[in-house]
Design an enzyme around this catalytic site. Structure first.
Site, PDB file in Angstrom:
ATOM      1  N   ALA A 181     -28.463  -6.087  30.366  1.00  0.00           N
ATOM      2  CA  ALA A 181     -29.055  -5.212  31.381  1.00  0.00           C
ATOM      3  C   ALA A 181     -30.520  -5.603  31.605  1.00  0.00           C
ATOM      4  O   ALA A 181     -31.215  -5.997  30.659  1.00  0.00           O
ATOM      5  CB  ALA A 181     -28.976  -3.765  30.916  1.00  0.00           C
ATOM      6  N   GLU A 255     -15.277  -1.181  29.588  1.00  0.00           N
ATOM      7  CA  GLU A 255     -15.718  -0.010  28.809  1.00  0.00           C
ATOM      8  C   GLU A 255     -16.655   0.769  29.720  1.00  0.00           C
ATOM      9  O   GLU A 255     -17.811   0.384  29.902  1.00  0.00           O
ATOM     10  CB  GLU A 255     -16.453  -0.460  27.540  1.00  0.00           C
ATOM     11  CG  GLU A 255     -15.610  -1.303  26.595  1.00  0.00           C
ATOM     12  CD  GLU A 255     -14.538  -0.495  25.877  1.00  0.00           C
ATOM     13  OE1 GLU A 255     -14.688   0.728  25.752  1.00  0.00           O
ATOM     14  OE2 GLU A 255     -13.532  -1.104  25.462  1.00  0.00           O
ATOM     15  N   CYS A 289     -22.322   6.753  25.905  1.00  0.00           N
ATOM     16  CA  CYS A 289     -21.070   7.016  26.627  1.00  0.00           C
ATOM     17  C   CYS A 289     -20.184   7.998  25.868  1.00  0.00           C
ATOM     18  O   CYS A 289     -19.332   8.640  26.460  1.00  0.00           O
ATOM     19  CB  CYS A 289     -20.327   5.712  26.852  1.00  0.00           C
ATOM     20  SG  CYS A 289     -20.059   4.826  25.318  1.00  0.00           S
TER      21      CYS A 289
HETATM   22  P1  NAP Z   1     -24.443  -0.292  35.040  1.00  0.00           P
HETATM   23  O1  NAP Z   1     -25.443   0.040  36.072  1.00  0.00           O
HETATM   24  O2  NAP Z   1     -23.017  -0.370  35.435  1.00  0.00           O
HETATM   25  O3  NAP Z   1     -24.932  -1.676  34.415  1.00  0.00           O
HETATM   26  C1  NAP Z   1     -24.254  -2.308  33.352  1.00  0.00           C
HETATM   27  C2  NAP Z   1     -24.434  -3.812  33.450  1.00  0.00           C
HETATM   28  O4  NAP Z   1     -23.798  -4.278  34.638  1.00  0.00           O
HETATM   29  C3  NAP Z   1     -25.891  -4.255  33.541  1.00  0.00           C
HETATM   30  O5  NAP Z   1     -26.037  -5.479  32.857  1.00  0.00           O
HETATM   31  C4  NAP Z   1     -26.078  -4.458  35.034  1.00  0.00           C
HETATM   32  O6  NAP Z   1     -27.096  -5.363  35.351  1.00  0.00           O
HETATM   33  C5  NAP Z   1     -24.722  -5.047  35.395  1.00  0.00           C
HETATM   34  N1  NAP Z   1     -24.373  -4.953  36.809  1.00  0.00           N
HETATM   35  C6  NAP Z   1     -24.857  -4.101  37.745  1.00  0.00           C
HETATM   36  N2  NAP Z   1     -24.292  -4.379  38.946  1.00  0.00           N
HETATM   37  C7  NAP Z   1     -23.448  -5.429  38.747  1.00  0.00           C
HETATM   38  C8  NAP Z   1     -22.600  -6.189  39.608  1.00  0.00           C
HETATM   39  N3  NAP Z   1     -22.498  -5.936  40.905  1.00  0.00           N
HETATM   40  N4  NAP Z   1     -21.889  -7.211  39.069  1.00  0.00           N
HETATM   41  C9  NAP Z   1     -21.981  -7.495  37.756  1.00  0.00           C
HETATM   42  N5  NAP Z   1     -22.791  -6.819  36.895  1.00  0.00           N
HETATM   43  C10 NAP Z   1     -23.501  -5.794  37.394  1.00  0.00           C
HETATM   44  O7  NAP Z   1     -24.490   0.719  33.812  1.00  0.00           O
HETATM   45  P2  NAP Z   1     -25.746   1.195  32.981  1.00  0.00           P
HETATM   46  O8  NAP Z   1     -26.479   2.201  33.776  1.00  0.00           O
HETATM   47  O9  NAP Z   1     -26.488   0.030  32.448  1.00  0.00           O
HETATM   48  O10 NAP Z   1     -25.015   1.903  31.722  1.00  0.00           O
HETATM   49  C11 NAP Z   1     -24.676   3.229  31.696  1.00  0.00           C
HETATM   50  C12 NAP Z   1     -23.173   3.407  31.866  1.00  0.00           C
HETATM   51  O11 NAP Z   1     -22.483   2.637  30.890  1.00  0.00           O
HETATM   52  C13 NAP Z   1     -22.749   4.840  31.628  1.00  0.00           C
HETATM   53  O12 NAP Z   1     -21.826   5.234  32.602  1.00  0.00           O
HETATM   54  C14 NAP Z   1     -22.074   4.782  30.244  1.00  0.00           C
HETATM   55  O13 NAP Z   1     -21.131   5.791  30.018  1.00  0.00           O
HETATM   56  C15 NAP Z   1     -21.476   3.424  30.281  1.00  0.00           C
HETATM   57  N6  NAP Z   1     -21.218   2.953  28.908  1.00  0.00           N
HETATM   58  C16 NAP Z   1     -19.915   2.886  28.475  1.00  0.00           C
HETATM   59  C17 NAP Z   1     -19.639   2.484  27.182  1.00  0.00           C
HETATM   60  C18 NAP Z   1     -18.218   2.406  26.669  1.00  0.00           C
HETATM   61  O14 NAP Z   1     -18.029   1.927  25.551  1.00  0.00           O
HETATM   62  N7  NAP Z   1     -17.235   2.841  27.433  1.00  0.00           N
HETATM   63  C19 NAP Z   1     -20.678   2.147  26.336  1.00  0.00           C
HETATM   64  C20 NAP Z   1     -21.988   2.223  26.800  1.00  0.00           C
HETATM   65  C21 NAP Z   1     -22.243   2.624  28.109  1.00  0.00           C
HETATM   66  P3  NAP Z   1     -28.578  -4.851  35.767  1.00  0.00           P
HETATM   67  O15 NAP Z   1     -29.109  -4.136  34.594  1.00  0.00           O
HETATM   68  O16 NAP Z   1     -29.288  -6.112  36.053  1.00  0.00           O
HETATM   69  O17 NAP Z   1     -28.393  -3.974  36.955  1.00  0.00           O
END
Ligand code: NAP
Length: 485
Positions: A181, A255, A289
């Site tokens: 991230a 995830e 999460c």
């Molecule tokens: P996010 O905005 O989806 O970002 C996650 C990762 O995806 C980051 O590295 C982000 O890069 C990248 N990303 C964003 N747009 C993308 C695209 N179009 N193509 C490919 N990659 C892309 O999520 P977050 O805000 O960092 O994390 C919070 C979320 O994660 C929450 O909903 C949480 O529940 C979930 N989570 C789930 C788990 C599980 O085990 N299920 C664990 C932890 C967190 P950038 O940072 O450069 O935008």
């Protein structure tokens, strides 16, 4: 600016070399506790990602997958290096994420436990000859590395989330291209520095690209040389990856988001339930999460349990995670803060009562990112804090009458990641657990996942599992060889 012997290269890493963005562009990483700049990291895009994929693929093409014992040694070396450096990695993690330093060191230990576990079970990769003979053949099932794996991680566990992916990928023999991230890349860079210095990995086995998520993600998704993507993050981005995966029918491990119910039955040990809730909810300032998002408490114990929670929440100390006494750090950014703020305002406008924490008028993300831990009661299912993942230090408490109602309320979400049930009567609690559609369901514990156990979501919380033997098999293709000789 951050100073660390583990950050002598604030760069990407491709084919065994530290590299900058082709464009020369950088992006700022800052400390959410004080807004100060920590570093400027390279802002990479599709071309760097292409080279990272090519480095992994050429390793597979030239030497093939290194043998199982070599891979076991890598995993053990990474585990040892992480443990040796847990204080410094924890410090970097605390500075870029905000979680308390001690908690950050706990995350490094958690990461190390995945390398330890996958080193121990790597024999699961050995081929298996089936006892049955059929069609005049003996039948052997080989476990082949799936190929170059694209690993995309969120900011909330800057080292925990990548460990769950890279440990089984290396165990399986898959080269990796990692995209962390943008908020928290420094912990990952430090981990790469350790692997570069202390682990005898071949060039191209581990690659790190940072920058444009759209371009890097786009390249990983469109490349035929990346058959598998493991992503942890929001459901919205997960859904986009599902769409983008169709042309090459990629294997996806997803995830995604959660909306965890925490159910307290009338026969629960209230002190233990309260302690578990506080530990579960305020880890990472509520930005996990698996943290409880909706608290359902049976009517007869509602007041007693709420009183215990309010007392404990008021005692939590909020501040810079590098201060030893702090329990809860800042939120990651303005958008994260404003979402919690919005959920509290929405709930109060619909009739909820504020019983711990500050009134939203007293909190402002333009001043700082510290959100006072908050408890609200008289909450109803239509409030945003029930329909959406708050991802912050807010505890909404809701009462229920019967076990059937608790199941109905708990399941009232499109997410299915984590849930918790507290109650002394095992039979009763397990009857309830069996009806909850969540991949992880704690009974009398608020604990999250562990390396040896498969973890993952149902419904819109994702597909696939991390941890356990199942977590290894995500990086494996089975090849069946009938032998007629
Ligand atoms: P996010 O905005 O989806 O970002 C996650 C990762 O995806 C980051 O590295 C982000 O890069 C990248 N990303 C964003 N747009 C993308 C695209 N179009 N193509 C490919 N990659 C892309 O999520 P977050 O805000 O960092 O994390 C919070 C979320 O994660 C929450 O909903 C949480 O529940 C979930 N989570 C789930 C788990 C599980 O085990 N299920 C664990 C932890 C967190 P950038 O940072 O450069 O935008």
């Amino acid at each position: 600016m951050i100073e660390s012997y583990l950050l002598k290269n604030i760069s990407g890493y491709i084919d065994g070399q530290w590299v900058e963005a082709d464009s020369g562009k950088t992006v700022e990483v800052y400390n959410p506790a004080n807004g100060k700049t920590l570093a400027n990291i390279p802002f990479m895009a599709a071309d760097e990602t292409k080279r990272a994929i090519a480095a992994g693929q050429s390793l597979l093409d030239s030497d093939g997958v290194p043998d199982l014992e070599t891979r076991r040694e890598w995993l053990e070396d990474i585990r040892d290096a992480l443990i040796d450096e847990k204080e410094e990695i924890g410090r970097i993690l605390c500075l870029e994420h905000g979680k308390p330093w001690k908690e950050a060191q706990g995350e490094v230990e958690y990461a190390a436990s995945f390398f330890d576990y996958f080193a121990k079970i790597i024999d699961e990769m050995k081929p298996e000859t089936l006892p049955e003979k059929a069609k005049d053949c003996s039948w052997t099932v080989h476990k082949r590395a799936i190929g170059v794996a694209g690993l995309i991680t969120p900011w909330n566990f800057p080292i925990g989330m990548i460990a769950k992916k890279v440990a089984p990928a290396l165990a399986a023999g898959c080269p990796v291209v990692i995209k962390p991230a943008t908020e928290t890349p420094l912990t990952m860079i430090a981990m790469f520095q350790i692997m570069h210095d202390r682990v005898d990995l071949p060039k191209g086995m581990i690659n790190l690209v940072m920058g444009s998520s759209k371009d890097i993600g786009g390249e990983l998704m469109s490349s035929p040389d990346v058959p598998m993507i493991s992503f942890t993050g929001s459901t919205g981005v997960g859904q986009l990856l599902v769409e983008q995966s169709k042309d090459w029918v990629k294997k996806l491990g997803l995830e995604l988001g959660g909306n965890a119910p925490f159910i307290v039955l009338d026969d629960a040990d209230l002190d233990s339930a309260a302690d578990n809730l506080i530990a579960n909810k305020f880890r990472g300032a509520g930005q996990t999460c698996v943290c409880a998002n909706r608290i359902y408490v049976q009517k007869s114990i509602y007041e007693a349990f709420t009183d215990k929670i309010v007392e404990k929440v008021k005692a939590l100390r909020v501040g810079d995670g590098m201060d030893e006494d702090v329990d809860v750090g800042p939120l990651i950014n303005k958008a994260g803060f404003d979402k919690v703020h919005d959920h509290v305002k929405d709930a109060l406008s619909k009739g909820a009562k504020l019983v711990a924490g500050k009134h939203p008028d007293e909190l402002d993300s333009n001043k700082n990112l510290f959100y006072t831990p908050t408890v609200i009661t008289d909450v109803t299912q239509d409030m945003k804090c029930c329909t959406d993942e708050t991802f912050g230090p807010l505890l909404p408490i809701i009462s229920f009458d019967t076990d059937e109602e608790a199941v109905k309320l708990g399941n009232h979400t499109e997410f299915g990641l984590a849930a918790y049930v507290f109650g002394k009567d095992e039979k009763r609690a397990h009857k309830l657990i069996a009806k909850l559609h969540f991949g992880h369901c704690g009974y009398n514990t608020g604990t999250g996942p562990a390396a040896h156990a498969p973890f993952g979501g149902m419904l819109q919380s994702g597909v696939g599992r991390e941890g356990g033997v199942d977590g290894l098999m995500e990086y494996v293709e089975l090849q069946t060889v009938p032998d007629g000789s």
